[in-house]
Every structure is written in structure tokens, then in C-alpha cells.
Design a protein around this motif. Structure first.
Motif, short mmCIF file in Angstrom:
data_model
loop_
_atom_site.label_atom_id
_atom_site.label_comp_id
_atom_site.label_asym_id
_atom_site.label_seq_id
_atom_site.Cartn_x
_atom_site.Cartn_y
_atom_site.Cartn_z
N ARG A 59 105.30 14.35 52.94
CA ARG A 59 104.94 13.78 54.24
C ARG A 59 103.76 14.52 54.87
N ASP A 60 103.69 15.82 54.64
CA ASP A 60 102.67 16.64 55.29
C ASP A 60 101.34 16.69 54.54
N TRP A 97 99.27 8.14 46.15
CA TRP A 97 99.78 9.09 45.14
C TRP A 97 98.63 9.94 44.59
N THR A 98 97.50 9.30 44.27
CA THR A 98 96.36 10.05 43.75
C THR A 98 95.89 11.09 44.75
N CYS A 353 109.83 -2.54 40.64
CA CYS A 353 108.44 -2.27 40.28
C CYS A 353 107.95 -0.95 40.84
N ALA A 354 108.80 -0.25 41.60
CA ALA A 354 108.33 0.99 42.22
C ALA A 354 109.52 1.79 42.72
N SER A 355 109.22 2.98 43.24
CA SER A 355 110.26 3.85 43.79
C SER A 355 109.64 4.68 44.89
N THR A 356 109.23 4.02 45.96
CA THR A 356 108.50 4.74 47.01
C THR A 356 109.37 5.73 47.77
N SER A 357 110.70 5.57 47.72
CA SER A 357 111.58 6.53 48.39
C SER A 357 112.19 7.54 47.42
N ASP A 417 97.45 5.96 56.83
CA ASP A 417 98.26 4.88 57.42
C ASP A 417 99.31 4.38 56.44
N VAL A 418 98.88 4.17 55.20
CA VAL A 418 99.80 3.66 54.18
C VAL A 418 100.82 4.73 53.81
N HIS A 419 100.36 5.98 53.69
CA HIS A 419 101.24 7.09 53.36
C HIS A 419 102.38 7.22 54.37
N HIS A 420 102.08 7.04 55.65
CA HIS A 420 103.07 7.19 56.72
C HIS A 420 103.68 5.86 57.15
N ASN A 421 103.38 4.79 56.41
CA ASN A 421 103.93 3.47 56.70
C ASN A 421 103.61 3.04 58.14
#
Length: 459
Positions: A59-60, A97-98, A353-357, A417-421
Motif C-alpha cells: 500500500r505504501d 505491479w511493474t 483471471c487475477a488475484s488483486t487481494s 489512483d489505480v493502486h489505491h482503488n
């Protein structure tokens, strides 16, 4: 009178490219005659900074610190490839992610790709130009390209394949050298110029602006395969489809595909604003998980509560008139996967298709094996699936989910923005396009769909 010095040659070349693109009179020959700059502006991460966030929680980690915008060298054009002037691009979670170097540094991808051949060695550089979406104009094509020519207005999907082995010839996603362009390859779309394989290109939907046309790309094609294609959920009319994050980048398209295909979406959202978006798309069955306070895990995140799974299942039956879920559109991963397996009907399908959590999923296998449920993995889409998904955009059957657009210079903030939803739908990025609203050629069709096109704007 004082005259300022002329801009560098690279800037003059880019300015001429932009002039030609914005001119209605430039022919294919005119575009082909343009000089390519020796360098171009791009967003990239640096190999010597992969440890910059060591010790910080995910998160940081701040993409604004790791994503740089500067000049990079123009790559050599190879056989079967195209150089595209990028008018606009968009942010996907793979760019996040990158930028935070999780779960691994993408430079390992580039190193492995670079060992494949003399041609792929170009990708193994001390910087990684990111981005897996684009809308723009073809500037050059390499030997062997017959379908596309300079001046063509295009979007690109992000599947990069070699197809020299047999594995990918029924489904190109199974190619042993399958990669995601701009994530597992270099020279991505968050730049003024991009290098793609010509079989990534598709026609630009002409009722959309550059930024709108760029934004569906990765998530639209991913949602199509995961839910509609026979390689994914093989959705049919009447299916009840549970969609997590139904107003997000992926879920916003899944909701549209369910409604467009005669299925019934059960949309899970996290607040009232997202509920309004889902309803504006035509969804009627909404679960606001924040308002209903579902807690699938204990506070420590070490154990799940099956009572919460049952409460969700009961809520779904209340909404559907007593029916269970046929297909779950899964992408949050660890946080929701146990509940997803539980609420699916006997013989039903969980597509993921993903595992964002979180990647380490836990579920009660009794509810899977004893009820003959299936878990289907789905990753992006093959060229045919991507073409069909883009065709539906071009026909106005499916619409972009663009909510906000940043200039390339602020790509770090867009990724944050996307990282922190802190966004809805997709976040766009202007590259060569000097402002929003450019690139439309079919104003009549646009007027017909303007409300749907702007559905996610300003939320």
C-alpha cells in the motif's frame, strides 16, 4: 527580435507526426515518408531502482517515485512488427505491479525474453517502457506485414506470441512464448511511440476519441474471454453471473457482457456511487458489500467465516428468486474466493483471471468436488477473442468505462489512483494527443451512444 533556439530534432519529428495525424489530408504515403525520431518520450521503470521500496508494505509503495517520463531510444523495427504513434493509452493493474516491483521485478521477464533470439534481445534493457493499451496511428511496418499500412488508425491488444511451436495453434494464449506486451515485453503503450507485433493491431472504433478507444483494450478482451468465450465461462442466456467489482475496470465490462448476452448479472460493489454506475448500465440485482458488511475473513486475515458465505448465498437467492449462481466472475482472489466457490450452483463455474487481494486462495474443497463445480483459469485473450471484443465496441454494443484521463507527464499519479482503488472504471493517459476529445470520425454514431460512453465520467 530575439528568436528562441529551435527544438531538438526529436521534438520536431514528433511534432510533424502529430501534424500529419491531425490532418485529414495526409495520405498513407505522407505518413510513411515521415522521419522517425531517434528517441521518444516514454514512461518507464529503471532496473537500478528495483529495491527502492524494500521494507514497505504494498500500500505504501508509490508509483509516482518509480515511474519516470523521459526520452528513450527508438527500437529497431523487426519482421512482422509495427511502429505506432500513440495518441492515448490507459492504466492497467499490471502497470501498478511493474511500478511497485511486485510480485516480482519485470526485468526478469525482459531478461528471459532477451535470451530467446537476436531480435528479442532488444527488449532486455536497463529500463522497461510500460503500458498494455494504445490507440494511435501506424507509422511503419516491418517485412512481412500485409494487413496494415502507415496511416491506419488502430488500437492494440496486448497478446505477444511467437507461434513457432505447436502449442498455441488452437489457442494462441497457450503458446509457450505467450507474453503480455508492455508487462512481459518492452516498448509498451505509455509513450509517444510503441513497438508492437502487427497481429496485435485492430481497427480503431471511429465514434470514440483517442482516449476512449485506448481504454477498453486489456480489460475488455480479458472480460470477453473470461465470461463469454468457450475458453472461459461460455455464458449463455439466462445464466446468473456473480460479478465482483461490477463497476470497476474488469467488472464494468463483465456487467455489460452479461446484460448484452441475456444473462442476469448479480453485481457486487463497495459503495453507493458504484451501485449507481451498475444500475445505470441496466443491472438490477446489486449487493453493496460495504453496506451489508460482509466479513469473509477474521481481522487477522487467517481464517474464513463460512457463516458469511452462507449469508451471501442467501442474499443472492433473495435477489434471484431462489436461484444460485451459474458463473462467478472472479478477480479479487484471496479475499473472495472461498465465498465464490461456496455460492456457485452445483455444476457451476468459477472463472478467475487475477488475484488483486492476494494469490494464495483458500476455499472449502468439499463444496467444489462434491457439487461438481469447476474452476477455470482465464488470462487475457487470443487474437480472435480480442477482435470480437473490439468489434462489439466498434458496433456500440459495449462501451468504454473511462472515468478520468491524465497527461503522460502525470502517469505516476494515474497509476497511484489505480493502486489505491481511488478510481472508477478505467483511467486513461494522453500521450501524443494534446487534449481530450480528439480523434472522432463518426459523430452520428457517437451522438447515439454519448450517454453510455460518458457513464463513468465525473464519478
Amino acid at each position: 527580435m530575439f528568436s528562441p533556439p529551435p527544438p531538438p530534432a526529436e521534438e520536431r519529428d514528433v511534432h510533424k507526426i502529430l501534424e500529419a495525424i491531425q490532418s485529414d489530408e495526409a495520405s498513407a504515403g505522407d505518413v510513411a515518408a515521415l522521419e522517425l525520431p531517434e528517441s521518444y518520450r516514454a514512461a518507464f521503470v529503471s532496473k537500478d531502482e528495483v529495491d527502492m521500496f524494500e521494507g514497505l508494505s504494498s500500500r505504501d509503495k508509490d508509483p509516482r517515485q518509480s515511474l519516470h517520463v523521459d526520452e528513450v531510444a527508438m527500437p529497431e523495427l523487426g519482421p512482422g512488427e509495427a511502429v505506432v504513434a500513440v495518441m492515448a493509452s490507459a492504466i492497467n493493474y499490471n502497470t501498478v505491479w511493474t511500478s511497485i516491483f511486485e510480485p516480482v521485478s519485470t526485468f526478469g521477464f525482459l531478461e528471459r525474453y532477451g535470451r530467446l533470439s537476436e531480435l528479442t534481445r532488444r527488449h532486455d534493457l536497463p529500463y522497461h517502457v510500460v503500458g498494455s493499451d494504445l490507440a494511435g496511428v501506424v507509422l511503419r511496418t516491418g517485412p512481412g506485414v500485409t494487413k496494415w499500412k502507415p496511416g491506419d488508425r488502430v488500437v492494440a491488444h496486448c497478446l505477444s506470441v511467437e507461434l513457432e511451436g505447436p502449442d498455441g495453434h488452437n489457442d494462441t494464449m497457450l503458446d509457450t512464448e505467450q507474453r503480455i506486451w508492455g508487462f512481459e515485453t518492452n516498448f509498451g503503450g505509455l509513450a509517444d511511440v510503441a513497438l508492437v507485433k502487427a497481429n496485435q493491431l485492430m481497427p480503431k472504433p471511429e465514434h470514440l476519441t483517442w482516449e476512449e478507444a485506448a481504454s477498453p483494450g486489456l480489460v475488455n478482451c480479458t472480460a470477453y474471454r473470461q465470461l463469454v468465450s468457450k475458453n472461459g465461462g461460455d455464458m449463455k442466456q439466462g445464466d446468473n453471473v456473480l460479478i465482483w467489482g461490477a463497476s470497476g475496470g474488469l467488472g464494468g465490462f463483465a456487467t455489460q457482457y452479461a446484460l448484452n448476452g441475456g444473462a442476469t448479472p448479480v453485481c457486487v460493489v463497495s459503495n453507493e456511487e458504484k451501485e449507481k454506475i451498475a444500475r445505470s448500465m441496466g443491472a438490477e440485482l446489486i449487493i453493496n458489500r460495504s453496506a451489508e458488511d460482509y466479513r469473509f475473513w477474521n481481522e487477522e486475515g487467517t481464517q474464513q467465516d463460512p457463516k458469511e458465505w452462507k449469508r451471501l448465498g442467501a442474499r443472492i437467492r433473495e435477489l434471484t428468486g431462489g436461484e444460485d449462481i451459474d458463473i462467478v466472475f472472479e478477480h479479487p482472489g484471496r479475499e473472495t474466493f472461498g465465498a465464490s466457490v461456496f455460492v456457485t450452483r452445483k455444476g457451476g463455474t468459477i472463472t478467475t483471471c487475477a488475484s488483486t487481494s492476494g494469490y494464495m486462495h483458500e476455499y472449502d474443497n468439499r463444496y467444489l468436488w462434491m457439487n461438481l463445480k469447476r474452476i477455470i483459469s482465464s488470462h487475457f485473450a487470443n487474437y480472435r477473442e480480442s477482435w470480437e471484443a473490439n468489434r462489439l465496441i466498434a458496433k456500440g454494443k459495449i462501451h468504454p468505462t473511462l472515468s478520468r484521463t491524465y497527461p503522460l507527464a502525470e502517469v505516476g499519479q494515474a497509476a497511484l489512483d489505480v493502486h489505491h482503488n481511488a478510481h472508477q472504471g478505467k483511467v486513461g493517459v494522453l500521450c501524443l494527443a494534446p487534449e481530450e476529445g480528439l480523434g472522432v470520425r463518426d459523430e452520428e454514431m457517437r451522438a447515439t451512444h454519448l450517454e453510455a460512453i460518458n457513464r463513468f465520467r465525473g464519478v
